[in-house]
Design an enzyme around this catalytic site. Structure first.
Site, PDB file in Angstrom:
ATOM      1  CG  ASP A 112      12.780  -2.267   3.793  1.00 43.88           C
ATOM      2  OD1 ASP A 112      12.634  -1.504   2.819  1.00 43.88           O
ATOM      3  OD2 ASP A 112      13.190  -1.876   4.898  1.00 43.88           O
ATOM      4  NE  ARG A 115      15.249  -3.305  -2.245  1.00 45.00           N
ATOM      5  CZ  ARG A 115      15.358  -2.985  -0.967  1.00 45.00           C
ATOM      6  NH1 ARG A 115      14.276  -2.754  -0.240  1.00 45.00           N
ATOM      7  NH2 ARG A 115      16.551  -2.898  -0.403  1.00 45.00           N
TER       8      ARG A 115
HETATM    9  C1  S3P Z   1      13.201   2.828   7.021  1.00 43.77           C
HETATM   10  C2  S3P Z   1      12.075   3.171   6.304  1.00 43.77           C
HETATM   11  C3  S3P Z   1      11.748   2.601   4.998  1.00 43.77           C
HETATM   12  C4  S3P Z   1      12.553   1.359   4.692  1.00 43.77           C
HETATM   13  C5  S3P Z   1      13.995   1.519   5.054  1.00 43.77           C
HETATM   14  C6  S3P Z   1      14.164   1.823   6.523  1.00 43.77           C
HETATM   15  C7  S3P Z   1      13.448   3.471   8.315  1.00 43.77           C
HETATM   16  O1  S3P Z   1      12.026   3.554   3.989  1.00 43.77           O
HETATM   17  O2  S3P Z   1      12.438   1.000   3.350  1.00 43.77           O
HETATM   18  O3  S3P Z   1      14.718   0.340   4.749  1.00 43.77           O
HETATM   19  O4  S3P Z   1      14.287   2.974   9.094  1.00 43.77           O
HETATM   20  O5  S3P Z   1      12.782   4.474   8.616  1.00 43.77           O
HETATM   21  P1  S3P Z   1      10.909   4.620   3.495  1.00 43.77           P
HETATM   22  O6  S3P Z   1      10.669   5.552   4.587  1.00 43.77           O
HETATM   23  O7  S3P Z   1      11.558   5.281   2.308  1.00 43.77           O
HETATM   24  O8  S3P Z   1       9.720   3.785   3.119  1.00 43.77           O
END
Ligand code: S3P
Length: 445
Positions: free
Chosen positions: A329, A360
């Protein structure tokens, strides 16, 4: 501020970031605290809960399913009277999860076999994000889920009282904590042992919190990247209290801001430094940042520390691909650091950035180019040549992290930066403007 309204940020050039601040609670942990707290069999007190629109969407969803939740008060304290694994009730309406991908993907697993039908909806951004990645494994477990032809929300979960999910052994096709968590949460209700193998370490808050609630997990490292996490369905969650640390993903904007702005000396208090989240620290350190940790301690199964950042001359690097899931992120903020660094920064292996709240890669490249930086997007990353940030109007595309990153860019810009479509900053960081102003950023909404 509400994401219904259109909000523009205007950031004046120059200044530095100094002092001591505490950024809001971790979004990932806040979501999970509501989910597991609601399914537990007792009273759970949560402190430090993130009062952002995303985690509040999860909270509202569980209230709509009959869970008695008090708060949050102004300090982020919440009390949940857990209903146990089988105590959720059908909501009167579809659950609107707003902009929150974590809510939708985790709830798809958790709600796949509650014995009632349920519909999950979201805003335009969430309704265009890929959901097949969670639908596929949950269907393999026997759930019935309908989505649009494109595999997007609204999701209709059809769940009969008499059929139990079957455990699966699932190899994640991508490094995603959301998909991993979705399968594990479905596995709580499945017959047998559900296993998930991840290709690289991703945030492990679900695993840590399940264990905190007394659930047994079997976690095996297969090599330095891959792990398998298994659990037996049919257990229960024993209530425990949760102290949510500050979100390192929110801290990241300030870490970059303080690094790039001459004369900065900023301390971020009580930040979560879970090893699966510290890519931002590792990457900034490789770029030559001046970061030190103190007061390291463990709080409710999660490591936390105070992080001090002083300005430094950053240099461009090829970002190691093993850091990508650990900083997934943080690349909008890292792109600003790269634009201010000496030399070229190359990001590869980050195609997932194209399916976040916005694309992004495109959003950062477009904005940086408007500000005069020589950079380009690639299918799985970006190439950014450090240079001088100018001024201009950039579009955050309604993506909170793009908005906050460009606000920090003003610290090194030669003129004003206007950032459009910033209302969704409220999803993860409602007090961003005020907090940024208190430590020196000249930004207004
Ligand atoms: C998250 C996992 C990530 C991240 C998101 C929050 C989570 O996503 O980008 O902001 O809380 O499990 P991805 O699992 O798609 O990488």
């Amino acid at each position: 501020m509400s994401s219904e309204q259109s909000i523009t940020f205007i950031a004046q050039p120059g200044g530095n970031l100094s002092g001591e601040i505490r950024v809001p609670g971790d979004k990932s942990i806040s979501h999970r605290s509501i989910m597991l707290g609601s399914l537990s069999d007792g009273t759970v007190t949560i402190t430090g809960f993130l009062q952002g629109e995303d985690s509040l969407a999860t909270l509202k969803a569980f209230k709509a399913m009959g869970v008695d939740i008090q708060g949050p008060d102004e300090k982020g304290k919440i009390i949940i009277h857990g209903v146990g694994m089988h105590g959720l009730k059908p909501p009167a309406e579809p659950l609107d999860l707003g902009n929150s991908g974590t809510s939708m993907r985790l709830l798809t697993g958790l709600l796949a076999s509650q014995g009632f039908d349920i519909t999950l909806t979201g805003d335009d951004s969430l309704s265009s994000r890929p959901m097949k990645r969670v639908i596929d494994p949950i269907q393999q477990m026997g759930a019935v889920i309908e989505a649009t032809e494109k595999g997007t929300a609204p999701l209709h979960i059809k769940s009969s009282k008499n059929s139990r999910l079957k455990a699966i052994d699932y190899v994640l096709p991508m490094a995603s904590a959301q998909v991993k968590s979705c399968v594990l949460l479905a596995g709580l209700y499945a017959e047998g042992r559900t296993c998930v193998t991840e290709p690289a370490p991703t945030r492990d808050h679900t695993e840590r919190m399940l264990q905190g609630f007394g659930y047994t997990l079997d976690i095996k490292k297969l090599d330095d990247q891959r792990s398998t996490i298994c659990l037996e369905g049919g257990g229960k969650l024993t209530a425990c209290d949760i102290d949510v640390p500050s979100d390192i993903s929110s801290a990241a904007f300030f870490m970059v801001g303080a690094s790039i702005a001459d004369g900065s000396d900023l301390t971020l208090k009580h930040v979560g430094i879970n090893p699966t989240r510290i890519g931002i620290i590792n990457i900034l350190n490789l770029m030559g940042a001046d970061i030190s940790l103190s007061n390291e301690q463990e709080v409710g199964g999660e490591p936390v520390a105070d992080i001090r950042i002083r300005s430094a001359r950053l240099k461009g690097i090829h970002i190691p691909e093993d850091q990508v899931p650990l900083a997934i992120d943080e690349f909008p903020a890292i792109a600003i650091a790269a634009a201010c660094a000496e030399g070229r920064t190359v990001l590869t292996g980050a195609e997932e950035l194209r399916v976040k709240e916005s694309d992004r890669i495109q959003a950062m490249v477009d904005g940086l180019q408007i500000l005069g930086i020589d950079c380009e997007g690639t299918p799985d990353g970006m190439i950014i040549n450090g240079g001088t940030l100018g001024s201009g109007t950039v579009d955050s595309l309604g993506d909170h992290r793009i908005a906050m990153s460009f606000a920090m860019a003003a610290l090194r810009a030669s003129g004003e930066i206007t950032i459009k479509d910033c209302a969704n900053v409220n999803t993860s960081f409602p007090d961003f403007i005020q907090l940024a102003q208190t430590c020196g950023l000249k930004v207004e909404a």
